[in-house]
Design an enzyme around this catalytic site. Structure first.
Site, PDB file in Angstrom:
ATOM      1  CG  HIS A 175      -0.204   0.094   2.542  1.00 18.13           C
ATOM      2  ND1 HIS A 175       0.449  -0.989   3.095  1.00 18.13           N
ATOM      3  CD2 HIS A 175      -0.030   1.125   3.417  1.00 18.13           C
ATOM      4  CE1 HIS A 175       0.978  -0.649   4.246  1.00 18.13           C
ATOM      5  NE2 HIS A 175       0.718   0.640   4.470  1.00 18.13           N
ATOM      6  CG  HIS A 184       4.989   1.045   3.159  1.00 20.62           C
ATOM      7  ND1 HIS A 184       4.376   2.161   2.647  1.00 20.62           N
ATOM      8  CD2 HIS A 184       4.452   0.865   4.392  1.00 20.62           C
ATOM      9  CE1 HIS A 184       3.509   2.647   3.519  1.00 20.62           C
ATOM     10  NE2 HIS A 184       3.526   1.866   4.587  1.00 20.62           N
ATOM     11  CG  ASP A 219       1.603   5.292   4.709  1.00 15.72           C
ATOM     12  OD1 ASP A 219       1.188   4.160   5.026  1.00 15.72           O
ATOM     13  OD2 ASP A 219       2.751   5.693   4.973  1.00 15.72           O
ATOM     14  NE  ARG A 232       2.769   6.273   9.719  1.00 17.75           N
ATOM     15  CZ  ARG A 232       1.915   5.675   8.908  1.00 17.75           C
ATOM     16  NH1 ARG A 232       2.151   4.452   8.488  1.00 17.75           N
ATOM     17  NH2 ARG A 232       0.816   6.270   8.518  1.00 17.75           N
TER      18      ARG A 232
END
Length: 331
Positions: free
Chosen positions: A115, A269, A117, A284
């Site tokens: 995917h 990723h 993000d 993150r």
């Protein structure tokens, strides 16, 4: 014996800008950056050099960065406004900081799918920054795929066909967080009002490099707009498989205090879920993006020719293989 290679595809392996060194670690994506300590504020020149390296290499890696959560957010803000993921396990006090604490009591959720993000947003993130705080003894890698290389790898005919098409993106994996109760159904309806299905071009133009990027992913892309359901599914299945081609991938092995930053406009990723029930703790932040710009339907005369067609017949070091002459093959 192989001799040292100092450039590949017209780009240097090692380059220096603003006192930092950028070393490419993958043919299609990935570079390591040294010469910067993120515990201290970075200069505008260093920020610009990092941003250029990110656009050019799509994924950058900075090792031995034992930084605090505040320093991580400060670093992220140098590249734009931080955004809040509506469904991720964010910090209780700082909504823009996501904390992934996965262990035997909290398995990872739907990260082992290719995917980009948050493409369910009208304006998906520009980039994502992830730093490792604690990593498993074995496993827990993250894989990346260059979707600009993935587009280049399609045939001329397919490039022409998908140029100008649009796809529908939805927050479908997060619907699993809700059950069928009346309260949850109303909750989902409120989320749908906040994040209605987003329509993005199947092929986007990178705003910095100008490269064409295949911009569909199996986690959030649900259909091709204005296409029959069966046709849409078949086409998406073909396009999704581009991220699975090893030549377009880079596999990152984590170590504590390693920070990576990926260009969400040009990569996908996949967090490899092979470490459960070991502990893995990451922090993150995500940087706000802008509108997704597509391309017009391709002109067949201007489409990049596939490598095999421009290169002609493949060369074979030992000459053309000769079939043995036997009574059956003699002509």
């Amino acid at each position: 014996m192989n001799t040292p290679i100092y450039s590949f595809q017209g780009r240097p392996i090692v380059s220096e800008h603003a006192g930092i060194t950028v070393t490419r670690v993958g043919p299609n994506l990935g570079a390591e950056i040294t010469g910067v300590d993120l515990r201290r504020p970075i200069s505008d020149e260093v920020r610009d050099a990092i941003e250029e390296a990110l656009a050019e290499n799509e994924l950058i890696i900075l090792r031995n960065q034992d930084i605090s959560s505040d320093s991580l957010m400060d670093f992220g803000r140098r590249f734009g406004e931080l955004t809040v993921h509506p469904f991720a396990p964010r910090d209780e006090n700082v909504s823009a900081l996501i904390k992934f604490r996965n262990d035997e009591t909290n398995p990872p959720f739907r990260t082992d799918v290719w995917h980009s993000d948050e493409t369910f947003r009208k304006e998906p993130p520009k980039a994502t920054i992830l730093v490792a705080k604690e990593v498993p003894a074995i496993g827990g890698d993250t894989m990346f795929a260059s979707m600009s290389a993935a587009f280049d790898g399609l045939s001329d005919r397919m490039q022409q066909f998908i140029s100008g098409l649009e796809a529908i993106h939805d927050f479908k994996p997060f619907r699993e967080l809700f059950d069928d109760s009346e309260e949850d159904r109303k909750n989902v309806m409120r989320w749908e009002q906040l994040y209605p299905p987003a329509v993005h071009p199947v092929v986007r133009m990178h705003p910095v490099t100008g490269r064409k990027v295949l911009f569909v992913n199996p986690q959030f892309t649900v259909a091709i707009k204005n296409m029959d359901e069966r046709e849409s599914k078949s086409l998406l299945d073909i396009l999704f498989q581009q991220a699975q081609i090893p030549e377009y991938q880079f596999r990152h092995h984590w170590a504590p205090h390693t920070l990576i930053m990926w260009d969400n406009r040009s990569t996908q990723h996949y967090a490899v879920n092979d470490y459960f029930p070991q502990r893995r703790y990451m922090e993150r932040v995500t940087i706000k993006g802008g509108p997704v710009t597509g391309i017009e339907r391709a002109d067949p005369e201007n489409v990049r020719k596939a490598i095999r067609r421009t290169a002609g017949r493949p060369r074979y070091a030992h000459g053309k293989p000769q079939a043995p002459i036997t009574p059956e093959t003699k002509v």
